[in-house]
Write a protein that holds these residues in place. Structure first.
Motif, PDB file in Angstrom:
ATOM      1  N   PRO A 124     -14.846   3.504  25.426  1.00  0.00           N
ATOM      2  CA  PRO A 124     -13.387   3.460  25.631  1.00  0.00           C
ATOM      3  C   PRO A 124     -12.584   4.164  24.550  1.00  0.00           C
ATOM      4  CG  PRO A 124     -14.375   1.346  26.134  1.00  0.00           C
ATOM      5  CD  PRO A 124     -15.465   2.179  25.535  1.00  0.00           C
ATOM      6  N   ASN A 125     -13.105   4.201  23.319  1.00  0.00           N
ATOM      7  CA  ASN A 125     -12.360   4.922  22.283  1.00  0.00           C
ATOM      8  C   ASN A 125     -12.721   6.407  22.231  1.00  0.00           C
ATOM      9  OD1 ASN A 125     -14.864   5.040  21.099  1.00  0.00           O
ATOM     10  ND2 ASN A 125     -14.384   3.643  19.404  1.00  0.00           N
TER      11      ASN A 125
ATOM     12  N   SER B  73     -18.325  -1.520  28.879  1.00  0.00           N
ATOM     13  CA  SER B  73     -17.268  -2.482  29.213  1.00  0.00           C
ATOM     14  C   SER B  73     -15.943  -1.907  28.709  1.00  0.00           C
ATOM     15  CB  SER B  73     -17.554  -3.833  28.565  1.00  0.00           C
ATOM     16  OG  SER B  73     -17.522  -3.715  27.156  1.00  0.00           O
ATOM     17  N   PRO B  74     -14.825  -2.352  29.259  1.00  0.00           N
ATOM     18  CA  PRO B  74     -13.531  -1.764  28.868  1.00  0.00           C
ATOM     19  C   PRO B  74     -13.211  -1.912  27.381  1.00  0.00           C
ATOM     20  CG  PRO B  74     -13.303  -2.996  30.897  1.00  0.00           C
ATOM     21  CD  PRO B  74     -14.680  -3.283  30.396  1.00  0.00           C
ATOM     22  N   ASP B  75     -13.739  -2.967  26.733  1.00  0.00           N
ATOM     23  CA  ASP B  75     -13.477  -3.103  25.295  1.00  0.00           C
ATOM     24  C   ASP B  75     -14.553  -2.434  24.448  1.00  0.00           C
ATOM     25  OD1 ASP B  75     -15.650  -4.750  25.562  1.00  0.00           O
ATOM     26  OD2 ASP B  75     -14.639  -6.600  24.967  1.00  0.00           O
TER      27      ASP B  75
ATOM     28  N   THR C 188     -17.577  -3.211  23.841  1.00  0.00           N
ATOM     29  CA  THR C 188     -18.530  -4.049  23.111  1.00  0.00           C
ATOM     30  C   THR C 188     -19.850  -4.231  23.847  1.00  0.00           C
ATOM     31  OG1 THR C 188     -17.669  -6.079  24.114  1.00  0.00           O
ATOM     32  CG2 THR C 188     -16.667  -5.353  22.029  1.00  0.00           C
TER      33      THR C 188
ATOM     34  N   ASP D 213     -10.011  -5.049  33.256  1.00  0.00           N
ATOM     35  CA  ASP D 213      -9.840  -6.195  32.365  1.00  0.00           C
ATOM     36  C   ASP D 213     -11.169  -6.787  31.898  1.00  0.00           C
ATOM     37  OD1 ASP D 213     -10.820  -7.414  34.629  1.00  0.00           O
ATOM     38  OD2 ASP D 213      -9.068  -8.696  34.984  1.00  0.00           O
ATOM     39  N   GLY D 214     -12.269  -6.191  32.324  1.00  0.00           N
ATOM     40  CA  GLY D 214     -13.585  -6.640  31.879  1.00  0.00           C
ATOM     41  C   GLY D 214     -14.069  -7.914  32.526  1.00  0.00           C
TER      42      GLY D 214
END
Lengths: 361, 173
Positions: free
Chosen positions: A175-176, A221-223, A225, A272-273
């Motif tokens: 995501p980053n 995953s969207p975050d 992690t 939103d995961g």
């Protein structure tokens, strides 16, 4: 037993099994069966060319009516779709390549990226696309990812990894935007090379192997992690016992989140995961929480012989974008996660539009 | 590229129907051995025969059109994207139309065929053709459009790779 004697015996048994099929199911080799498929493909391609010429949106409507039958008319036609661009591949059977396009979610703005590749996904910024082309594999020429601009220009290979035995295939962008998670497999006799790898998104260097084993392309995953992937015990088949797995992005804490035999290849995290949408064998869509709870089917009323494949999410999480496939043709559709509001994005008879990925506006 | 090794032609091609009826199941078997997909194998084989049919006046005139169609299906079957696409289409059909799946052709020694599929692509193609169809090395070379030396090298390397996986010894006949 030696390899040679075992191989000869296995070959004999295989040929005997084929003879048994030939005698027990003569229809399998019947020319009438071939003709049915050939005529259908020929007709589809002819109609498809005409429809495409009149515009992708019109063609999509025709496609819906002819192939998928009644569609949920309860959702207003007024566009409630979020923005962005949907990236998808159109399999060219004659050329044995997938050609890639982008279109707005309402089907307008179709752009031919003039790109042939095995797989393609958006970078999170929506300005670039990660691609991999498995036609590039060859002796001394391992598979590597590459990046292109959103309009298909400015191809940059990400080939900092020098290991000639390791192929780095399809995957996802963190995501980053700094790392890529990719499926890897050996060029030579190194089964230990199969697995999930991460590399830097800037140049393809900084290789790390997170997991060993036969897997499908992983998804972040969207975050950022965690990573998810489809793993099999043996091959990819109705009896192949595939399942979805989730692990931390560093390769630890591996968990299977669906029963064996429940998942097949493509899947995607909701923005939103909270959910992962995946395709089951036989073209059914399912949702599951990343911890394995809440497993349920997306209730889609599709016509006979139609399967829902290659699911992905809209940036706002309100829609799932999917390839609806029947026999030799498929189109890109969107549908709410509760199975309502099915509507076309693009598609036409004879076209095999697959593997959509909805880029952030 | 496919035309390069097909210089010998017949004066008149045999009817496509005869060719298809004779070769179809064997080509499905090759697709199955190389792809591991029982449902996708028939789609891969159909794709190869459709390609042959489109240009049958030329391909049917080759001395061995069966080699051409095997080369096509061998290449299709080791393409990950193609294999997945064929599998997905077949899975959808099997569910919704109750189409009968292909019998388990590798039931006799599934471990052997699974080990072949784990080999690098060209090695897998060489070893599968050699054992599955009991082809000579020269015939394998003709089908894959490579030199005899290349076939020998891949067969040797493939056997070496298979031995530890199958807990067997290597012998070179």
């Amino acid at each position: 037993m030696t390899i040679d004697s075992r191989g000869r015996r296995a070959g004999q048994e295989f040929r005997r099994a084929i003879d048994d099929v030939r005698s027990s199911s003569p229809d399998r080799g019947a020319i009438a069966r071939f003709e049915r498929i050939r005529v259908r493909k020929q007709r589809n391609r002819r109609i498809g060319a005409t429809l495409l010429a009149t515009g992708v949106t019109v063609a999509a409507i025709v496609f819906v009516g002819r192939v998928f039958g009644p569609v949920d008319r309860g959702t207003p036609a007024a566009p409630t779709l979020p923005g962005g661009l949907i990236l998808y591949g159109d399999w060219d059977a004659q050329g044995q390549r997938a050609d890639w396009y982008t279109a707005r979610p309402d089907g307008s703005g179709l752009r031919d990226l003039q790109l042939s590749a095995t797989c393609a996904v958006w970078f999170p910024d929506g300005d670039r696309i990660l691609i991999t082309d498995d036609a590039a594999v060859g002796p001394g020429r391992p598979l590597r990812p590459a990046v292109i601009d959103a309009d298909g220009s400015n191809l940059r290979p990400l080939d900092a990894v020098s290991d000639p035995e390791l192929n780095l295939g399809c995957g996802d962008v963190s995501p980053n935007g700094t790392r890529l998670a990719l499926e890897g497999f050996g060029q030579g006799d190194e089964p230990g090379l199969d697995g999930i790898y991460t590399v830097r998104a800037s140049d393809g260097g900084g290789l790390k192997q997170l997991l060993q084993g036969p897997v499908s392309p992983p998804r972040y995953s969207p975050d950022g992690t965690r990573l998810s992937f489809f793993g099999t015990k043996e091959g990819v088949s109705p009896t192949g016992s595939g399942a979805l797995f989730v692990m931390r992005a560093d390769g630890t804490d591996l968990r299977r989140i669906t029963p064996w035999g429940y998942a097949f290849d493509d899947h995607a995290w909701s923005p939103d995961g909270a959910w992962i949408v995946f395709q089951r064998p036989y073209g059914q869509l399912y949702l599951v929480h990343p911890d394995g709870s809440g497993l349920h089917r997306v209730p889609l009323s599709l016509g006979s012989g139609t399967g829902a494949l290659n699911p992905s999410w809209s940036p706002d999480g309100a829609w799932i974008v999917v390839s609806l496939q029947r026999a030799e043709e498929s189109g890109i559709f969107v549908v709410h996660p509760d199975g309502t509001g099915l509507r076309p994005v693009t598609g036409a008879s004879g076209v095999q539009a697959q593997h959509p990925d909805w880029g952030t506006p | 590229m496919l035309e390069r090794s097909d210089p010998v032609v017949r004066l008149a091609p045999e009817p496509f129907e005869d060719f298809y009826g004779r070769e179809y199941l064997a080509v499905v078997g090759l697709a199955y051995a190389l792809s591991g997909s029982r449902s996708g194998a028939e789609d891969l084989a159909q794709e190869a025969f459709l390609a042959a049919h489109r240009d049958w006046d030329r391909i049917g005139a080759y001395e061995r059109p069966e080699a051409w169609v095997r080369r096509v299906v061998a290449n299709l079957s080791v393409s990950a994207f193609r294999r997945r696409a064929a599998e997905a289409k077949a899975l959808a059909r099997i569910l919704f139309e109750q189409e009968e799946s292909l019998p388990d052709l590798g039931a006799g020694d599934p471990e052997f065929w699974a080990a072949i599929r784990a080999l690098p692509r060209r090695q897998a193609q060489v070893v599968a053709l050699y054992y599955l169809e009991d082809r000579s090395l020269a015939q394998v070379a003709e089908i894959l459009d490579v030199t005899l030396g290349t076939v020998k090298r891949h067969l040797h390397t493939g056997r070496q790779a298979l031995a530890p996986r199958l807990r067997s010894e290597v012998d070179e006949p």
